[in-house]
Design an enzyme around this catalytic site. Structure first.
Site, PDB file in Angstrom:
ATOM      1  N   MET A  33      26.439-119.374 -54.741  1.00 54.56           N
ATOM      2  CA  MET A  33      26.172-120.445 -55.698  1.00 54.56           C
ATOM      3  C   MET A  33      24.689-120.807 -55.662  1.00 54.56           C
ATOM      4  O   MET A  33      24.283-121.883 -56.103  1.00 54.56           O
ATOM      5  CB  MET A  33      27.045-121.670 -55.402  1.00 54.56           C
ATOM      6  CG  MET A  33      28.529-121.332 -55.531  1.00 54.56           C
ATOM      7  SD  MET A  33      29.571-122.727 -55.997  1.00 54.56           S
ATOM      8  CE  MET A  33      29.272-123.832 -54.636  1.00 54.56           C
ATOM      9  N   ASN A  35      20.773-121.581 -54.209  1.00 59.48           N
ATOM     10  CA  ASN A  35      20.147-122.383 -53.168  1.00 59.48           C
ATOM     11  C   ASN A  35      20.166-121.583 -51.863  1.00 59.48           C
ATOM     12  O   ASN A  35      20.640-122.048 -50.828  1.00 59.48           O
ATOM     13  CB  ASN A  35      20.849-123.735 -53.028  1.00 59.48           C
ATOM     14  CG  ASN A  35      19.956-124.725 -52.302  1.00 59.48           C
ATOM     15  OD1 ASN A  35      20.254-125.143 -51.206  1.00 59.48           O
ATOM     16  ND2 ASN A  35      18.831-125.047 -52.887  1.00 59.48           N
ATOM     17  N   HIS A  37      19.600-119.515 -48.500  1.00 66.51           N
ATOM     18  CA  HIS A  37      18.953-119.781 -47.218  1.00 66.51           C
ATOM     19  C   HIS A  37      19.192-118.570 -46.308  1.00 66.51           C
ATOM     20  O   HIS A  37      19.771-117.556 -46.750  1.00 66.51           O
ATOM     21  CB  HIS A  37      19.486-121.072 -46.597  1.00 66.51           C
ATOM     22  CG  HIS A  37      20.984-121.169 -46.566  1.00 66.51           C
ATOM     23  ND1 HIS A  37      21.772-120.347 -45.804  1.00 66.51           N
ATOM     24  CD2 HIS A  37      21.838-121.989 -47.241  1.00 66.51           C
ATOM     25  CE1 HIS A  37      23.036-120.665 -45.977  1.00 66.51           C
ATOM     26  NE2 HIS A  37      23.117-121.657 -46.855  1.00 66.51           N
ATOM     27  N   GLY A  39      21.257-117.935 -44.115  1.00 72.39           N
ATOM     28  CA  GLY A  39      22.656-117.508 -44.023  1.00 72.39           C
ATOM     29  C   GLY A  39      22.997-116.502 -45.120  1.00 72.39           C
ATOM     30  O   GLY A  39      23.600-115.447 -44.858  1.00 72.39           O
ATOM     31  N   HIS A  40      22.573-116.820 -46.345  1.00 66.01           N
ATOM     32  CA  HIS A  40      22.813-115.878 -47.446  1.00 66.01           C
ATOM     33  C   HIS A  40      22.063-114.562 -47.206  1.00 66.01           C
ATOM     34  O   HIS A  40      22.600-113.479 -47.448  1.00 66.01           O
ATOM     35  CB  HIS A  40      22.332-116.465 -48.774  1.00 66.01           C
ATOM     36  CG  HIS A  40      23.060-117.694 -49.217  1.00 66.01           C
ATOM     37  ND1 HIS A  40      22.484-118.932 -49.192  1.00 66.01           N
ATOM     38  CD2 HIS A  40      24.306-117.871 -49.701  1.00 66.01           C
ATOM     39  CE1 HIS A  40      23.346-119.830 -49.644  1.00 66.01           C
ATOM     40  NE2 HIS A  40      24.469-119.218 -49.959  1.00 66.01           N
ATOM     41  N   GLN A  64      35.537-124.844 -59.166  1.00 65.56           N
ATOM     42  CA  GLN A  64      35.870-125.076 -57.757  1.00 65.56           C
ATOM     43  C   GLN A  64      35.443-126.454 -57.275  1.00 65.56           C
ATOM     44  O   GLN A  64      35.598-126.769 -56.096  1.00 65.56           O
ATOM     45  CB  GLN A  64      35.319-123.979 -56.859  1.00 65.56           C
ATOM     46  CG  GLN A  64      33.813-123.947 -56.683  1.00 65.56           C
ATOM     47  CD  GLN A  64      33.371-122.688 -55.952  1.00 65.56           C
ATOM     48  OE1 GLN A  64      33.332-121.590 -56.514  1.00 65.56           O
ATOM     49  NE2 GLN A  64      33.030-122.821 -54.677  1.00 65.56           N
ATOM     50  N   GLY A 154      30.695-114.808 -46.240  1.00 68.24           N
ATOM     51  CA  GLY A 154      30.339-115.437 -44.969  1.00 68.24           C
ATOM     52  C   GLY A 154      31.548-116.024 -44.271  1.00 68.24           C
ATOM     53  O   GLY A 154      32.502-116.466 -44.907  1.00 68.24           O
ATOM     54  N   SER A 193      23.903-124.993 -47.885  1.00 68.47           N
ATOM     55  CA  SER A 193      23.090-125.625 -48.929  1.00 68.47           C
ATOM     56  C   SER A 193      23.279-127.135 -48.904  1.00 68.47           C
ATOM     57  O   SER A 193      22.396-127.890 -49.305  1.00 68.47           O
ATOM     58  CB  SER A 193      23.484-125.088 -50.294  1.00 68.47           C
ATOM     59  OG  SER A 193      23.296-123.691 -50.316  1.00 68.47           O
TER      60      SER A 193
END
Ligand code: PAF
Length: 286
Positions: A33, A35, A37, A39-40, A64, A154, A193
């Protein structure tokens, strides 16, 4: 910056993916989605390692989010996302940034939905009715557009991961699901995010969610099987630390079922808790 092609149309994705397929290349897909960071980026790196080509989507999916949730204020940062992906070296090959009408051609009200019985109404689904219906519906749509060999997700959203695996199995979707571990800040806070909603004071408290899960994990590893009591203790700790806990639950890692007392199954502890206006989630495998 590397050259990162971007498309906002279904046709654009299909044309590119078909070109790769005709030359025998495999495709991994990372839905997001935005934004983005670290992690992505770790998921994009994982995608890169399992396929020849990597498609990343950025789409803030309206279906969602429940009424009163953060759909309107969810950070939309496509230019920065693009720069981050392009700057990260040769990782993503195509960025898909569709408008809502590309993903929901009949409009959101008329959209065909995927119903997610059982687990879809538990844990995060209990306080976010319809959330997983929206998640599975959009992931199904995105998979129909991208048709990847591998879907990369993730583990921070562990219930989402479990339900998408279930959807892929149940609907015979021709895709392999691969998951990447949660990335954390140095103090243990899971990257998200939504962390940017936290005030400085809340940000100081936020890592206690992870610390509380570590305590539960320690108890499980020490052989404790009084799961209800451990859940209740963790909820009490979070309350004292200033959270408004939604749930702390010990479940079976494989399917998120409630474990039996004598079960030898691998366990996972999952939690959701509010800090001010921000809802944080996290989980740890025992
Ligand atoms: O995890 C997310 O960011 C979203 O739920 C997903 C999988 C991209 C679907 O909108």
């Amino acid at each position: 910056l590397t050259d990162l092609s971007t498309t906002c149309t279904v046709d654009g994705v299909r044309t590119q993916v078909n070109n790769w397929r005709t030359t025998g290349q495999s495709i991994a897909f990372v839905p997001t989605m935005g934004n983005l960071h670290a992690g992505h980026l770790s998921l994009v790196r994982l995608a890169r390692s399992v396929a020849d080509r990597v498609v990343v989507s950025v789409f803030v999916n309206p279906t969602q989010f429940g009424p009163g949730e953060d759909y309107a204020r969810y950070p939309r940062t496509v230019q920065a996302d693009r720069a981050l992906l392009a700057g990260a070296g040769p990782m993503a090959d195509l960025l898909f940034t569709p408008e809502e009408s590309e993903i929901y051609p009949l409009g959101v009200e008329q959209a065909i939905r995927i119903v997610v019985p059982g687990l879809g109404d538990e844990l995060c689904g209990a306080s976010r009715p319809g959330h997983f219906e929206g998640v599975c519906s959009v992931v199904c749509r995105l998979l129909n557009v991208v048709s990847p060999d591998v879907l990369v997700l993730g583990e921070k959203d562990y219930q989402q991961l479990t339900l998408i695996r279930r959807m892929v199995l149940d609907l015979n979707m021709p895709v392999r699901v691969v998951s990447g571990p949660t990335q954390r800040e140095p103090d243990g806070l899971a990257m998200s995010s939504r962390n940017q909603y936290l005030t400085p004071a809340e940000r100081m408290l936020a890592p206690r969610l992870h610390a509380t899960l570590e305590t539960v994990r320690g108890a499980l590893r020490a052989g404790r099987k009084d799961y209800e009591k451990l859940n209740a203790l963790a909820i009490g700790t979070l309350e004292r630390d200033g959270f408004k806990p939604d749930y702390v639950e010990i479940r079976r890692g494989v399917d998120l079922a409630v474990p039996g007392d004598d079960s030898a199954a691998e366990l996972i502890v999952l939690a959701a808790a509010w800090l001010g206006r921000t809802r944080l989630i996290d989980n740890l495998r025992a």
